[in-house]
Design a protein around this motif. Structure first.
Motif, PDB file in Angstrom:
ATOM      1  N   LEU A  64      -0.783   0.361  11.108  1.00  0.00           N
ATOM      2  CA  LEU A  64       0.728   0.562  10.328  1.00  0.00           C
ATOM      3  C   LEU A  64       1.218  -0.747   9.962  1.00  0.00           C
ATOM      4  O   LEU A  64       2.072  -1.964   9.192  1.00  0.00           O
ATOM      5  N   ALA A  65       0.962  -1.995  11.221  1.00  0.00           N
ATOM      6  CA  ALA A  65       1.571  -3.571  10.890  1.00  0.00           C
ATOM      7  C   ALA A  65       1.340  -3.937   9.339  1.00  0.00           C
ATOM      8  O   ALA A  65       1.686  -4.851   8.920  1.00  0.00           O
ATOM      9  N   PRO A  66       0.314  -3.821   9.438  1.00  0.00           N
ATOM     10  CA  PRO A  66      -0.193  -4.401   7.174  1.00  0.00           C
ATOM     11  C   PRO A  66       0.857  -3.907   6.453  1.00  0.00           C
ATOM     12  O   PRO A  66       1.074  -5.074   5.653  1.00  0.00           O
ATOM     13  N   LEU A  67       1.322  -2.962   6.733  1.00  0.00           N
ATOM     14  CA  LEU A  67       2.346  -1.980   6.121  1.00  0.00           C
ATOM     15  C   LEU A  67       3.265  -2.524   6.404  1.00  0.00           C
ATOM     16  O   LEU A  67       4.757  -2.021   5.059  1.00  0.00           O
ATOM     17  N   GLY A  68       4.158  -3.042   7.240  1.00  0.00           N
ATOM     18  CA  GLY A  68       4.989  -4.290   8.357  1.00  0.00           C
ATOM     19  C   GLY A  68       6.156  -2.803   8.343  1.00  0.00           C
ATOM     20  O   GLY A  68       6.815  -3.394   8.799  1.00  0.00           O
ATOM     21  N   LEU A  69       5.374  -2.093   8.927  1.00  0.00           N
ATOM     22  CA  LEU A  69       6.157  -0.424   9.651  1.00  0.00           C
ATOM     23  C   LEU A  69       6.209  -1.109  11.378  1.00  0.00           C
ATOM     24  O   LEU A  69       4.217  -1.260  11.908  1.00  0.00           O
ATOM     25  N   ASP A 104      10.794   3.190  -3.181  1.00  0.00           N
ATOM     26  CA  ASP A 104       9.372   2.193  -2.471  1.00  0.00           C
ATOM     27  C   ASP A 104       9.284   2.574  -0.745  1.00  0.00           C
ATOM     28  O   ASP A 104       8.305   2.798  -0.381  1.00  0.00           O
ATOM     29  N   GLY A 105      10.693   3.306   0.064  1.00  0.00           N
ATOM     30  CA  GLY A 105      10.320   3.337   0.844  1.00  0.00           C
ATOM     31  C   GLY A 105       9.291   4.553   1.253  1.00  0.00           C
ATOM     32  O   GLY A 105       8.727   5.667   1.719  1.00  0.00           O
ATOM     33  N   GLU A 152       1.979   5.849   2.172  1.00  0.00           N
ATOM     34  CA  GLU A 152       0.912   5.072   2.483  1.00  0.00           C
ATOM     35  C   GLU A 152       0.871   5.001   4.294  1.00  0.00           C
ATOM     36  O   GLU A 152      -1.037   5.195   4.744  1.00  0.00           O
ATOM     37  N   ALA A 153       1.612   5.166   4.956  1.00  0.00           N
ATOM     38  CA  ALA A 153       1.116   4.635   6.128  1.00  0.00           C
ATOM     39  C   ALA A 153       0.583   5.988   7.049  1.00  0.00           C
ATOM     40  O   ALA A 153      -0.060   6.328   7.484  1.00  0.00           O
ATOM     41  N   GLU A 154       1.382   7.402   6.465  1.00  0.00           N
ATOM     42  CA  GLU A 154       0.164   8.709   6.905  1.00  0.00           C
ATOM     43  C   GLU A 154      -0.520   8.732   6.165  1.00  0.00           C
ATOM     44  O   GLU A 154      -1.591   9.308   6.940  1.00  0.00           O
ATOM     45  N   CYS A 155      -1.039   8.023   5.102  1.00  0.00           N
ATOM     46  CA  CYS A 155      -2.778   8.434   4.896  1.00  0.00           C
ATOM     47  C   CYS A 155      -3.423   7.102   5.836  1.00  0.00           C
ATOM     48  O   CYS A 155      -4.835   7.521   6.409  1.00  0.00           O
ATOM     49  N   ALA A 156      -2.587   6.192   6.418  1.00  0.00           N
ATOM     50  CA  ALA A 156      -3.196   5.256   7.080  1.00  0.00           C
ATOM     51  C   ALA A 156      -3.176   6.059   8.940  1.00  0.00           C
ATOM     52  O   ALA A 156      -4.273   5.817   9.505  1.00  0.00           O
ATOM     53  N   LEU A 157      -2.471   6.075   8.708  1.00  0.00           N
ATOM     54  CA  LEU A 157      -2.464   7.492  10.411  1.00  0.00           C
ATOM     55  C   LEU A 157      -3.117   8.743  10.575  1.00  0.00           C
ATOM     56  O   LEU A 157      -3.612   8.240  11.115  1.00  0.00           O
ATOM     57  N   ALA A 158      -3.908   8.971   8.772  1.00  0.00           N
ATOM     58  CA  ALA A 158      -4.179  10.538   9.089  1.00  0.00           C
ATOM     59  C   ALA A 158      -5.982   9.576   9.367  1.00  0.00           C
ATOM     60  O   ALA A 158      -6.582  10.421  10.040  1.00  0.00           O
TER      61      ALA A 158
END
Length: 159
Positions: A32-37, A102-103, A109-115
């Motif tokens: 999540l960090a690279p996504l700013g979240l 954008d949100g 993108e975050a959900e894909c990264a978390l998967a």
């Protein structure tokens, strides 16, 4: 009354669940960090997507956050243009919070990264085993309030 020793053949899941939760949390934070979240950002964005928007007060209640913390969280998300806050046309004292395009994109993108992170952490399990694990955890989580109350009463009885 003293606690009874556990039968050595009896399995306890707490330590394993804690270990997996820590691994998942660390992997989640790192993707999540690279996504700013941060995880709390993700939860708020998910609630807003799933609800189609919310009043600021209702969001604070859903997230179980006080008004000061919800304002800080929403300030973070608004600064990144992931949400939009505006006055309610029905009640000018209320703020309505909605996910921006954008949100929604960042959330996806975050959900894909978390998967991917979950695939790493649970990679030793077959898809059917993951589904079983999910269902068992969901069922255990839904009964937590009952179990906690029973555990408190048992602790008092055993003292």
């Amino acid at each position: 009354m003293s606690a009874q020793p556990l039968d050595s053949s009896e399995h306890r899941s707490g330590a394993l669940l804690d270990h997996l939760a820590r691994r998942m949390r660390l992997r989640s934070e790192s993707v999540l960090a690279p996504l700013g979240l941060r995880p709390r950002h993700l939860v708020a964005l998910t609630v807003l997507r799933d609800s189609g928007g919310s009043s600021q007060q209702a969001l604070a209640s859903t997230l179980e956050m006080d008004s000061t913390n919800i304002v800080g969280l929403l300030n973070d998300l608004e600064a990144e243009q992931l949400i939009e806050r505006r006055r309610s046309p029905e009640d000018r004292r209320r703020h309505v919070v909605e996910l921006t395009q954008d949100g929604a994109k960042r959330l996806n993108e975050a959900e894909c990264a978390l998967a991917g992170a979950e695939d790493e952490v649970l990679g030793a399990l077959a898809p059917s085993e993951r589904e079983t694990l999910y269902e068992l955890l969901r069922r255990a989580a839904s009964a937590t309030h009952v179990i906690c109350g029973e555990a408190l009463r048992a602790d008092v009885d055993n003292c």
